[in-house]
Design a protein around this motif. Structure first.
Motif, PDB file in Angstrom:
ATOM      1  N   MET A  21       0.903  -1.272  -0.016  1.00 11.88           N
ATOM      2  CA  MET A  21      -0.050  -0.130  -0.055  1.00 11.88           C
ATOM      3  C   MET A  21       0.786   1.243   0.072  1.00 11.88           C
ATOM      4  SD  MET A  21      -3.137   0.926   2.338  1.00 11.88           S
ATOM      5  CE  MET A  21      -2.147   0.437   3.928  1.00 11.88           C
ATOM      6  N   VAL A  22       0.473   2.144  -0.888  1.00 19.08           N
ATOM      7  CA  VAL A  22       1.147   3.464  -0.862  1.00 19.08           C
ATOM      8  C   VAL A  22       0.459   4.713  -0.757  1.00 19.08           C
ATOM      9  CG1 VAL A  22       2.800   4.886  -2.465  1.00 19.08           C
ATOM     10  CG2 VAL A  22       2.733   2.306  -2.592  1.00 19.08           C
ATOM     11  N   LYS A  23       0.904   5.445   0.335  1.00 18.53           N
ATOM     12  CA  LYS A  23       0.168   6.863   0.841  1.00 18.53           C
ATOM     13  C   LYS A  23       1.011   7.796   0.429  1.00 18.53           C
ATOM     14  CE  LYS A  23      -1.791   4.535   4.446  1.00 18.53           C
ATOM     15  NZ  LYS A  23      -2.196   4.522   5.877  1.00 18.53           N
ATOM     16  N   LEU A  24       0.539   8.973  -0.154  1.00 16.94           N
ATOM     17  CA  LEU A  24       1.388  10.115  -0.298  1.00 16.94           C
ATOM     18  C   LEU A  24       0.676  11.322   0.624  1.00 16.94           C
ATOM     19  CD1 LEU A  24       3.681  11.712  -1.578  1.00 16.94           C
ATOM     20  CD2 LEU A  24       2.073  12.245  -3.494  1.00 16.94           C
ATOM     21  N   VAL A  25       1.433  12.009   1.361  1.00 17.13           N
ATOM     22  CA  VAL A  25       0.858  13.180   2.195  1.00 17.13           C
ATOM     23  C   VAL A  25       1.875  14.232   1.662  1.00 17.13           C
ATOM     24  CG1 VAL A  25       0.434  14.387   4.351  1.00 17.13           C
ATOM     25  CG2 VAL A  25       0.100  11.786   4.423  1.00 17.13           C
ATOM     26  N   ARG A  26       1.410  15.382   1.128  1.00 13.54           N
ATOM     27  CA  ARG A  26       2.141  16.390   0.447  1.00 13.54           C
ATOM     28  C   ARG A  26       1.584  17.624   1.106  1.00 13.54           C
ATOM     29  NH1 ARG A  26       1.421  17.870  -5.772  1.00 13.54           N
ATOM     30  NH2 ARG A  26       2.838  19.754  -5.883  1.00 13.54           N
ATOM     31  N   SER A  27       2.633  18.618   1.598  1.00 16.47           N
ATOM     32  CA  SER A  27       2.306  19.906   2.220  1.00 16.47           C
ATOM     33  C   SER A  27       3.035  20.923   1.397  1.00 16.47           C
ATOM     34  CB  SER A  27       2.588  19.898   3.565  1.00 16.47           C
ATOM     35  OG  SER A  27       4.169  19.768   3.942  1.00 16.47           O
ATOM     36  N   ASP A  28       3.338  22.200   1.916  1.00 19.42           N
ATOM     37  CA  ASP A  28       4.057  22.916   1.148  1.00 19.42           C
ATOM     38  C   ASP A  28       5.670  22.677   1.431  1.00 19.42           C
ATOM     39  OD1 ASP A  28       2.003  24.323   0.398  1.00 19.42           O
ATOM     40  OD2 ASP A  28       1.797  25.815   2.082  1.00 19.42           O
ATOM     41  N   GLN A  29       6.054  22.281   2.586  1.00 19.61           N
ATOM     42  CA  GLN A  29       7.588  22.039   2.963  1.00 19.61           C
ATOM     43  C   GLN A  29       8.206  20.851   2.640  1.00 19.61           C
ATOM     44  OE1 GLN A  29       9.233  24.391   4.111  1.00 19.61           O
ATOM     45  NE2 GLN A  29       7.383  25.798   4.169  1.00 19.61           N
ATOM     46  N   ASN A  30       7.073  19.780   2.389  1.00 20.08           N
ATOM     47  CA  ASN A  30       7.630  18.262   2.058  1.00 20.08           C
ATOM     48  C   ASN A  30       6.661  17.312   1.540  1.00 20.08           C
ATOM     49  OD1 ASN A  30       6.328  17.697   4.332  1.00 20.08           O
ATOM     50  ND2 ASN A  30       7.958  17.447   5.854  1.00 20.08           N
ATOM     51  N   TRP A  31       7.098  16.204   1.265  1.00 20.38           N
ATOM     52  CA  TRP A  31       6.324  15.272   0.687  1.00 20.38           C
ATOM     53  C   TRP A  31       6.749  13.939   1.532  1.00 20.38           C
ATOM     54  CZ3 TRP A  31       4.470  14.970  -4.746  1.00 20.38           C
ATOM     55  CH2 TRP A  31       4.612  16.111  -5.317  1.00 20.38           C
ATOM     56  N   VAL A  32       5.723  13.350   1.890  1.00 18.09           N
ATOM     57  CA  VAL A  32       5.803  12.073   2.867  1.00 18.09           C
ATOM     58  C   VAL A  32       5.221  10.919   2.161  1.00 18.09           C
ATOM     59  CG1 VAL A  32       5.281  11.020   4.990  1.00 18.09           C
ATOM     60  CG2 VAL A  32       5.698  13.440   4.937  1.00 18.09           C
ATOM     61  N   LEU A  33       5.946   9.954   1.889  1.00 21.81           N
ATOM     62  CA  LEU A  33       5.698   8.643   0.916  1.00 21.81           C
ATOM     63  C   LEU A  33       5.659   7.619   1.920  1.00 21.81           C
ATOM     64  CD1 LEU A  33       4.621   7.618  -1.843  1.00 21.81           C
ATOM     65  CD2 LEU A  33       7.087   7.169  -2.071  1.00 21.81           C
ATOM     66  N   THR A  34       4.612   6.871   2.077  1.00 19.77           N
ATOM     67  CA  THR A  34       4.429   5.720   3.231  1.00 19.77           C
ATOM     68  C   THR A  34       4.525   4.696   2.395  1.00 19.77           C
ATOM     69  OG1 THR A  34       3.646   7.352   4.945  1.00 19.77           O
ATOM     70  CG2 THR A  34       3.533   4.839   5.278  1.00 19.77           C
ATOM     71  N   LEU A  35       5.299   3.455   2.487  1.00 20.86           N
ATOM     72  CA  LEU A  35       5.117   2.157   2.093  1.00 20.86           C
ATOM     73  C   LEU A  35       4.877   1.256   3.010  1.00 20.86           C
ATOM     74  CD1 LEU A  35       8.350   2.725  -0.312  1.00 20.86           C
ATOM     75  CD2 LEU A  35       5.966   3.351  -0.937  1.00 20.86           C
ATOM     76  N   SER A  36       3.912   0.336   2.658  1.00 22.27           N
ATOM     77  CA  SER A  36       3.702  -0.945   3.453  1.00 22.27           C
ATOM     78  C   SER A  36       2.951  -1.858   2.858  1.00 22.27           C
ATOM     79  CB  SER A  36       2.643  -0.598   4.851  1.00 22.27           C
ATOM     80  OG  SER A  36       1.590  -0.042   4.320  1.00 22.27           O
ATOM     81  N   PRO A  37       3.406  -3.169   3.160  1.00 21.93           N
ATOM     82  CA  PRO A  37       2.820  -4.388   2.287  1.00 21.93           C
ATOM     83  C   PRO A  37       1.306  -4.369   2.410  1.00 21.93           C
ATOM     84  CG  PRO A  37       4.258  -5.101   4.224  1.00 21.93           C
ATOM     85  CD  PRO A  37       4.177  -3.586   4.408  1.00 21.93           C
ATOM     86  N   ASN A  38       0.694  -5.237   1.486  1.00 20.45           N
ATOM     87  CA  ASN A  38      -0.919  -5.172   1.518  1.00 20.45           C
ATOM     88  C   ASN A  38      -0.950  -6.339   2.561  1.00 20.45           C
ATOM     89  OD1 ASN A  38      -1.351  -3.459  -0.606  1.00 20.45           O
ATOM     90  ND2 ASN A  38      -0.917  -5.118  -2.145  1.00 20.45           N
ATOM     91  N   ARG A  39      -2.134  -6.097   3.378  1.00 22.66           N
ATOM     92  CA  ARG A  39      -2.187  -6.983   4.454  1.00 22.66           C
ATOM     93  C   ARG A  39      -3.757  -7.723   4.244  1.00 22.66           C
ATOM     94  NH1 ARG A  39      -2.323  -3.512   8.594  1.00 22.66           N
ATOM     95  NH2 ARG A  39      -0.200  -3.416   8.333  1.00 22.66           N
ATOM     96  N   SER A  40      -3.691  -8.938   4.114  1.00 21.73           N
ATOM     97  CA  SER A  40      -5.173  -9.534   3.866  1.00 21.73           C
ATOM     98  C   SER A  40      -5.793  -9.868   5.344  1.00 21.73           C
ATOM     99  CB  SER A  40      -4.711 -10.923   3.069  1.00 21.73           C
ATOM    100  OG  SER A  40      -4.233 -11.751   3.765  1.00 21.73           O
ATOM    101  N   ARG A  45      23.885   2.713  -1.597  1.00 22.74           N
ATOM    102  CA  ARG A  45      22.784   2.339  -2.365  1.00 22.74           C
ATOM    103  C   ARG A  45      21.742   1.568  -1.347  1.00 22.74           C
ATOM    104  NH1 ARG A  45      21.362  -2.676  -5.148  1.00 22.74           N
ATOM    105  NH2 ARG A  45      19.899  -2.067  -6.687  1.00 22.74           N
ATOM    106  N   ILE A  46      20.543   2.190  -1.253  1.00 23.22           N
ATOM    107  CA  ILE A  46      19.804   1.633  -0.275  1.00 23.22           C
ATOM    108  C   ILE A  46      18.330   1.128  -0.996  1.00 23.22           C
ATOM    109  CG2 ILE A  46      18.271   2.002   2.004  1.00 23.22           C
ATOM    110  CD1 ILE A  46      21.236   2.214   2.427  1.00 23.22           C
ATOM    111  N   VAL A  47      18.079  -0.049  -0.895  1.00 23.53           N
ATOM    112  CA  VAL A  47      16.702  -0.642  -1.760  1.00 23.53           C
ATOM    113  C   VAL A  47      15.683  -0.230  -0.912  1.00 23.53           C
ATOM    114  CG1 VAL A  47      15.864  -2.678  -2.611  1.00 23.53           C
ATOM    115  CG2 VAL A  47      18.287  -2.194  -2.949  1.00 23.53           C
ATOM    116  N   PHE A  48      14.747   0.048  -1.498  1.00 22.63           N
ATOM    117  CA  PHE A  48      13.269   0.319  -0.720  1.00 22.63           C
ATOM    118  C   PHE A  48      12.170  -0.361  -1.507  1.00 22.63           C
ATOM    119  CE2 PHE A  48      13.728   4.033  -3.375  1.00 22.63           C
ATOM    120  CZ  PHE A  48      12.658   4.208  -3.912  1.00 22.63           C
ATOM    121  N   GLY A  49      11.366  -0.594  -0.730  1.00 20.08           N
ATOM    122  CA  GLY A  49       9.871  -1.043  -1.245  1.00 20.08           C
ATOM    123  C   GLY A  49       9.877  -2.485  -1.724  1.00 20.08           C
ATOM    124  N   GLU A  50      10.775  -3.363  -1.077  1.00 26.64           N
ATOM    125  CA  GLU A  50      10.838  -4.700  -1.697  1.00 26.64           C
ATOM    126  C   GLU A  50       9.710  -5.446  -1.489  1.00 26.64           C
ATOM    127  OE1 GLU A  50      14.483  -5.254   0.677  1.00 26.64           O
ATOM    128  OE2 GLU A  50      15.470  -5.972  -1.169  1.00 26.64           O
TER     129      GLU A  50
END
Length: 165
Positions: free
Chosen positions: A1-20, A131-136
């Motif tokens: 699951m991907v969520k984006l919260v955007r404001s004037d100062q920054n962007w916050v992208l939250t990544l989490s696995p799908n949970r059944s 090099r940092i891998v993310f969103g695996e």
């Protein structure tokens, strides 16, 4: 699951696995399975096959352990915070356990395209020294959404042909 919260100062992208299933639902499933195993093993014990009881206990214990580990894995999360001058990546389960900070001007997202139908693209943050891998843990559809959000941030995204040379 991907969520984006955007404001004037920054962007916050939250990544989490799908949970059944959440942990409460998983515990209910384990309880039902343990009850069935217990009923069957007691029935076998009454007809003289008492040796089934320890193996039934081992089976229920193993089911609980594996279910717990899988459920715990689904609660991990990565948060990418993008400001004008930095990119910060936090990773952990329930709380940030690992933190990386990058200078935005010297950092880009490296993208390795999927090689086949059952493969997913790989994304990583790269600067001059690491090099940092993310969103695996994301599926392919969520990785595409995350990449779209990162391009809109705007963060430099380079394909594997550019940065592997």
């Amino acid at each position: 699951m991907v969520k984006l919260v955007r404001s004037d100062q920054n962007w916050v992208l939250t990544l989490s696995p799908n949970r059944s299933a959440n942990w409460a639902q998983t515990k209910l499933l384990i309880s039902i399975m343990a009850s069935l195993v217990l009923i069957i093993s007691i029935a076998w014990a009454f007809i003289g096959a008492w040796l089934v009881l320890p193996f039934a206990g081992i089976e229920v214990g193993l089911l609980w352990f594996i279910s717990y580990r899988v459920s715990l894995y689904t609660y991990q999360q990565q948060v990418i915070t993008i400001t004008d001058s930095s990119i910060k990546l936090q990773s952990g389960t329930y709380r940030p356990q690992k933190n990386w900070s990058f200078e935005r001007n010297h950092t880009h997202v490296a993208l390795i395209e999927a090689q086949g139908a059952f493969d997913c693209m790989q994304m990583s943050l790269i600067d001059d020294s690491r090099r940092i891998v993310f969103g695996e843990f994301l599926n392919q559809a969520d990785r595409i959404i995350a990449l779209k959000y990162l391009k809109a941030a705007p963060v430099t995204v380079l394909s594997d042909k550019w940065w592997q040379a």
